[in-house]
Scaffold this motif. Structure first.
Motif, mmCIF file in Angstrom:
data_model
loop_
_atom_site.group_PDB
_atom_site.id
_atom_site.type_symbol
_atom_site.label_atom_id
_atom_site.label_comp_id
_atom_site.label_asym_id
_atom_site.label_seq_id
_atom_site.Cartn_x
_atom_site.Cartn_y
_atom_site.Cartn_z
ATOM 1 N N TYR A 100 -20.811 22.926 -26.127
ATOM 2 C CA TYR A 100 -19.544 23.045 -26.861
ATOM 3 C C TYR A 100 -19.597 24.197 -27.860
ATOM 4 O O TYR A 100 -18.712 25.047 -27.901
ATOM 5 N N MET B 255 -15.135 41.075 -23.734
ATOM 6 C CA MET B 255 -14.894 40.499 -22.411
ATOM 7 C C MET B 255 -13.620 41.048 -21.798
ATOM 8 O O MET B 255 -13.114 40.496 -20.827
ATOM 9 N N GLY B 256 -13.071 42.074 -22.400
ATOM 10 C CA GLY B 256 -11.872 42.682 -21.827
ATOM 11 C C GLY B 256 -10.603 41.897 -22.080
ATOM 12 O O GLY B 256 -9.623 42.060 -21.363
ATOM 13 N N GLY B 257 -10.606 41.041 -23.096
ATOM 14 C CA GLY B 257 -9.453 40.164 -23.294
ATOM 15 C C GLY B 257 -8.439 40.640 -24.316
ATOM 16 O O GLY B 257 -7.466 39.952 -24.574
ATOM 17 N N TRP C 92 -4.263 2.397 8.679
ATOM 18 C CA TRP C 92 -3.739 3.610 8.042
ATOM 19 C C TRP C 92 -3.429 3.436 6.561
ATOM 20 O O TRP C 92 -3.579 4.346 5.777
ATOM 21 N N GLN C 93 -3.063 2.153 6.190
ATOM 22 C CA GLN C 93 -2.751 1.950 4.773
ATOM 23 C C GLN C 93 -3.980 2.224 3.906
ATOM 24 O O GLN C 93 -3.883 2.808 2.837
ATOM 25 N N GLN D 62 -5.755 32.956 -19.210
ATOM 26 C CA GLN D 62 -4.775 34.046 -19.094
ATOM 27 C C GLN D 62 -3.422 33.624 -19.624
ATOM 28 O O GLN D 62 -2.393 34.051 -19.141
ATOM 29 N N LEU E 271 -8.531 13.411 -2.704
ATOM 30 C CA LEU E 271 -7.899 14.671 -3.087
ATOM 31 C C LEU E 271 -8.248 15.008 -4.532
ATOM 32 O O LEU E 271 -8.548 16.147 -4.890
ATOM 33 N N SER F 181 0.827 -1.206 0.000
ATOM 34 C CA SER F 181 0.000 0.000 0.000
ATOM 35 C C SER F 181 0.862 1.257 0.000
ATOM 36 O O SER F 181 0.531 2.243 -0.644
ATOM 37 N N LEU G 96 -12.754 38.309 -19.297
ATOM 38 C CA LEU G 96 -11.469 37.617 -19.448
ATOM 39 C C LEU G 96 -10.368 38.205 -18.581
ATOM 40 O O LEU G 96 -9.391 37.543 -18.274
ATOM 41 N N ALA H 13 -4.496 5.806 3.629
ATOM 42 C CA ALA H 13 -3.497 6.388 2.723
ATOM 43 C C ALA H 13 -3.930 6.182 1.276
ATOM 44 O O ALA H 13 -3.796 7.052 0.430
ATOM 45 N N LEU H 14 -4.476 4.986 1.045
ATOM 46 C CA LEU H 14 -4.895 4.692 -0.320
ATOM 47 C C LEU H 14 -6.069 5.553 -0.762
ATOM 48 O O LEU H 14 -6.134 5.992 -1.900
ATOM 49 N N MET I 221 0.833 6.821 -6.742
ATOM 50 C CA MET I 221 -0.221 7.789 -7.055
ATOM 51 C C MET I 221 0.266 9.221 -6.877
ATOM 52 O O MET I 221 -0.026 10.090 -7.687
ATOM 53 N N ILE J 47 -19.603 31.840 -21.914
ATOM 54 C CA ILE J 47 -19.332 31.033 -20.725
ATOM 55 C C ILE J 47 -20.500 31.075 -19.742
ATOM 56 O O ILE J 47 -20.908 30.055 -19.195
ATOM 57 N N TYR K 292 -19.343 37.053 -17.537
ATOM 58 C CA TYR K 292 -17.971 36.566 -17.627
ATOM 59 C C TYR K 292 -17.055 37.588 -18.298
ATOM 60 O O TYR K 292 -17.390 38.174 -19.303
ATOM 61 N N ASN L 209 -9.656 29.159 -25.228
ATOM 62 C CA ASN L 209 -9.265 28.503 -23.979
ATOM 63 C C ASN L 209 -8.028 29.146 -23.371
ATOM 64 O O ASN L 209 -7.952 29.358 -22.163
ATOM 65 N N LEU M 134 -17.390 31.255 -26.663
ATOM 66 C CA LEU M 134 -17.038 31.845 -25.382
ATOM 67 C C LEU M 134 -18.241 32.439 -24.626
ATOM 68 O O LEU M 134 -18.096 33.402 -23.898
ATOM 69 N N ILE N 106 -17.467 26.763 -25.691
ATOM 70 C CA ILE N 106 -16.072 26.662 -26.108
ATOM 71 C C ILE N 106 -15.848 27.460 -27.390
ATOM 72 O O ILE N 106 -14.875 28.199 -27.510
ATOM 73 N N LEU O 130 -5.674 9.912 -1.728
ATOM 74 C CA LEU O 130 -5.404 10.541 -3.024
ATOM 75 C C LEU O 130 -6.638 10.605 -3.921
ATOM 76 O O LEU O 130 -6.921 11.658 -4.503
ATOM 77 N N PRO O 131 -7.403 9.533 -4.039
ATOM 78 C CA PRO O 131 -8.643 9.662 -4.814
ATOM 79 C C PRO O 131 -9.547 10.753 -4.260
ATOM 80 O O PRO O 131 -10.180 11.491 -5.024
#
Lengths: 574, 315
Positions: free
Chosen positions: B272, A147-149, B23-24, A127, B34, A7, B56, B27-28, A14, B281, B54, A122, B279, B276, B31-32
């Motif tokens: 999309y 957008m001020g960019g 604890w092991q 930024q 996080l 472990s 920029l 510990a494992l 990880m 957003i 929005y 993007n 923009l 994207i 991270l997931p």
């Protein structure tokens, strides 16, 4: 114990993998090469003039005293057999030159050519956009500016005009200030110039015409008769592959791939104002005559003269149609004026010749007459092409301007376009024309990922040699593995009756940033109208047009009309 | 990892000794957790963009509240979305396509797992299993191109071989069938793994006892296997209902074409195109938020119903 150890190892793995993710820098960013060699030169030259003081901008004799660093956008076309977009002989040359001349380090940030808008959006949002960006789409820059960019270039140019004489020489005030907003005085982008203005041609298979004893078509009726002849003689022309016969091929992008036909239906005497007001859409969707052009396409489609599945292949990476053309199944198509000549040995004409002998090739023809008996069509405008802008995060606007100055110099452009003699070009003994060639294996690093390096010469699109005469002379020789006579014909055909679109300067059109998916709706309407039954054509076209106008198309037309009326008293610029 | 914790779940309050002992495992899982925190929870603060304008060049905190010509209207972008016919169309299509996916796609791996479980010739079973998994590893871009090559109306393999002209891709209702079919084809093999694992966990004595009582294959499947994997089916069904407003982006985007746009535009492609590519957003954050809230509602409802019916639910 074993379990503990396992472990601990897993957890450590990880952590490491996560850390690796965090360190991930964009792989496409290249740092400038050979800083060491040039830094000595810099200090040497600084010594010579050490009595002088640098000006407020940090410049001494046009060169920065302290090394500056800028990032520059560069399209990555991911070319088969090409070189790494941001790291090749050309990028290194630019980096060396910029460092030597201006003491500016250049770092290239590559973005995928066909998603450049998404990528730059993007990067701006993060930024993290390059200091110098360019795109063909002004609406996009307008969106960023809202957008001020984006940096306002007007004051920057005002204060530093002395640094960019070549740029003013090359582009002229009219192009540089084309996008200046008359009411606010802002300048979000500097337009570039297009040095080859031929735009589009219709091509037919010469060897098929010869085989069937037909002449090159000169009007719509003859063109249609030719398509019918191709279809009826599929067995003769294609033998066992007869069922694959496609008399006329188009793609989902009908507005482009039938542009010669559409423009022939437009009134050749249209006013500059009418052209401009409908001109947001470069596919001529709302121009007069377009509907009738598509009605003719619809008839041809229903007569089985057009590639049946064209709209089903809608991905931009879909090469099915190109493959069909190269395989020799297609009788005619409309595309860029030089499309069959592009890409050397992989070009359409070279591929056909390799399979079916030298006579097998596409030739350009003028075959769609307008109502005045000419061949009305539009070329590109010489002024206004790609637009260069500086994002708000650019903290080196002066060094960035110097980059534009460097790129505006004739020698810079010429070297990037034709390279060294013997490597990238030879000189035709008879005419003195520059004949471009592909670099050999030993000089592969000089391969041009974009034709004539247009992606690097950011304010010049198209061949620009030392003199305009040499440029014109050399144009026909600028395709390797192609008969220059075919290119000359293509240029002549594309230039016949071609009108240059007006480029008025009326300021920003806000509605252009607000429409929802207008180009998508335009293409959908084009496609659906072409494949509709003849009886349904009107209903399909009208419904699609209504949706396009409601989604923002009408608002753009109205705002453009108002802006024109506020700026000009006449409907024509001249 | 979650399972590990469940196996020895403490009945009393978590205490230091317990943490020290295991604890092991902590510990494992650290991270997931996080990962979830950084990539799933922290970005949630940007949900507020749905209610702001929005920009920029300024930090999130300083961006102004959504307004119409200076008058604050925090729900401006939600209103804009619901007035947009593209969004309404995308909403309807998302529900329709996901529902069809659920109806056609959900039972397929179960049936496949049951059939596979009945196979006695092990080598053949393994080969079938591997072949069925494979499409799961193909990108949708590849599948969409395969589909175009096979099902194009005139040049497609299918229509050429059978001499037909079925508009698999150019007629909206046919396209929906092609879309759902491609989805089932891509995922049924992979989806069956979890059911096969679940079947393997059923006590074999039950089958033996049933055989003694004279139950045939079908009876055993109906009375032992299916009830045995019922909890798995329910959990997966609830999770799938949570996705009813969601769905991936690649599949509809790669398979769409201009002729069937009214059937293939979904929320993810709408986001999309507008977010994207243009923009917008704030608008697309509003759409995304709406999508998540509805998805959560479906999930909670399904979970409640399942608990009421005596199943375990997902927590």
């Amino acid at each position: 114990m074993k379990k503990k150890l396992l472990s601990a190892v897993l957890a450590a793995a990880m952590v490491l993998s996560l850390a690796a993710c965090g360190k991930n820098t964009p792989a496409s960013v290249e740092t400038p090469a050979s800083t060491d060699t040039t830094s000595t030169e810099v200090s040497a030259s600084a010594e010579e003039t050490k009595t002088d003081e640098p000006d407020a901008r940090g410049l001494l004799n046009g060169k920065f005293v302290d090394t500056r660093h800028i990032t520059v956008e560069l399209y990555d076309r991911n070319v088969d057999g090409g070189t790494e977009a941001g790291n090749n002989a050309w990028t290194k040359w630019i980096q060396e030159q910029m460092l030597e001349r201006y003491n500016v380090e250049v770092e290239f940030v590559t973005v995928a050519r066909w998603t450049e808008g998404d990528d730059i959006g993007n990067l701006l949002a993060a930024q993290n956009a390059p200091d110098i960006c360019y795109t063909y789409n002004y609406g996009q820059i307008q969106t960023y500016a809202n957008m001020g960019g984006v940096l306002d270039l007007a004051p920057i140019l005002e204060e530093n005009k002395d640094l960019v004489p070549s740029m003013f020489d090359w582009l002229g005030d009219a192009v540089i200030y084309q996008d200046l907003d008359p009411s606010t005085g802002t300048l979000w982008a500097i337009e570039g110039k297009r040095n080859e203005i031929c735009r589009i041609n219709t091509f037919v298979r010469k060897d098929w015409l010869d085989k069937l004893g037909l002449k090159e078509p000169t009007n719509k009726a003859e063109f249609e008769a030719m398509l019918v002849a191709f279809k009826d003689n599929a067995e003769t022309l294609l033998g066992a592959d007869a069922s694959k016969m496609v008399p006329y091929s188009i793609s989902y992008d009908v507005g482009w791939r039938a542009a010669t036909l559409i423009e022939s239906f437009m009134d050749p005497d249209i006013t500059d104002k009418e052209y401009y007001v409908n001109g947001y859409d470069d596919r001529k969707f709302t121009e007069n005559g377009t509907k009738e052009a598509v009605r003719l396409l619809n008839k041809w489609y229903n007569d089985g003269l057009i590639w049946h599945d064209f709209a089903e292949h809608s991905g931009s990476d879909d090469t099915t149609e190109d493959d069909m053309i190269k395989a020799g199944f297609v009788g005619a198509f409309t595309h860029n004026y030089d499309y069959p000549f592009r890409n050397g040995k992989d070009s359409i004409n070279a591929t056909l010749a390799a399979q079916y002998g030298d006579g097998a090739k596409f030739v350009a023809v003028n075959c769609f007459e307008d109502k005045k008996g000419g061949y009305n069509k539009y070329s590109y405008s010489n002024t206004g092409d790609r637009k260069v802008f500086f994002p708000a995060t650019n903290d080196e606007p002066i060094a960035s301007l110097l980059y534009l100055e460097f790129m505006s110099q004739a020698e810079t452009v010429q070297y990037l376009q034709i390279g060294d003699e013997g490597v990238l070009h030879t000189v035709d003994a008879a005419t003195g024309a520059i004949v471009l060639q592909a670099p050999d294996e030993a000089h592969h690093d000089y391969y041009q990922n974009s034709g004539k390096n247009i992606d690097m010469t950011i304010n010049c699109n198209g061949l620009r040699l030392a003199t305009p005469e040499l440029t014109t002379l050399s144009l026909a020789f600028s395709y390797s593995d192609v008969d220059p006579e075919d290119v000359k014909t293509a240029i002549a055909v594309a230039s016949k009756d071609a009108q240059i679109p007006p480029t008025p300067s009326v300021g920003d059109i806000q509605a252009e940033t607000e429409g929802t998916d207008l180009s998508g709706k335009r293409d959908q309407t084009y496609d659906k109208a072409v494949v509709a039954s003849v009886a349904d054509f009107d209903a399909v076209w009208d419904a699609g047009m209504a949706e396009y106008l409601a989604a923002g198309g009408q608002a753009i037309i109205d705002e453009r009309t108002a802006a024109w009326d506020a700026t000009y008293s006449s409907d024509n610029l001249n | 990892m979650a399972k590990d914790n469940q196996v020895k779940a403490p009945t009393k309050k978590l205490n230091k000794a317990y943490i020290k002992r295991y604890w092991q495992l902590y510990a494992l899982i650290f991270l997931p957790l996080l990962y979830l925190l950084i990539f799933k929870y922290l970005p949630m603060r940007y949900i507020i963009l749905a209610f702001k304008e929005y920009k920029l060049n300024i930090p999130l905190k300083e961006m102004p509240w959504a307004n119409v010509k200076g008058t604050t209207d925090v729900f401006k972008y939600f209103k804009t979305a619901f007035k947009n016919i593209d969004f309404i169309r995308a909403l309807k299509n998302t529900l329709k396509l996901n529902l069809l996916d659920l109806i056609m796609g959900f039972p397929a791996p179960i049936i496949f797992a049951l059939v596979l479980n009945e196979l006695r010739f092990n080598k053949f079973k393994k080969v079938v299993q591997t072949i069925a998994y494979m499409p799961h590893f193909l990108s949708w871009v590849i599948i969409a191109n395969l589909v175009t090559q096979i099902f194009a109306t005139t040049d497609g393999l299918f229509n050429r071989v059978f001499g037909t002209a079925i508009p698999f891709l150019s007629d909206p209702s046919h396209w929906v069938g092609t879309y759902v079919g491609a989805g089932v084809w891509q995922s049924f093999g992979w989806g069956s793994i979890i059911y096969l694992a679940s079947i393997a966990g059923i006590n074999t004595e039950l089958y033996e006892a049933a055989s003694v009582d004279g139950a045939g294959r079908f009876k055993k499947m109906w009375h032992i296997t299916l009830p045995g994997i019922k909890p798995t089916i329910v959990v997966l069904l609830i999770m799938n209902l949570g996705y009813i407003m969601g769905g991936g982006f690649e599949r509809p985007y790669a398979m769409k074409n201009n002729l069937v746009i009214e059937a293939c535009e979904v929320i993810s492609t709408f986001v999309y195109k507008n977010g994207i590519q243009q923009l917008k957003i704030s608008l697309t954050t509003a759409v995304g938020l709406f999508q998540s809230v509805v998805g959560l509602f479906f999930l909670l409802t399904a979970n409640t119903i399942s608990r009421k019916l005596g199943e375990r639910g997902i927590w």
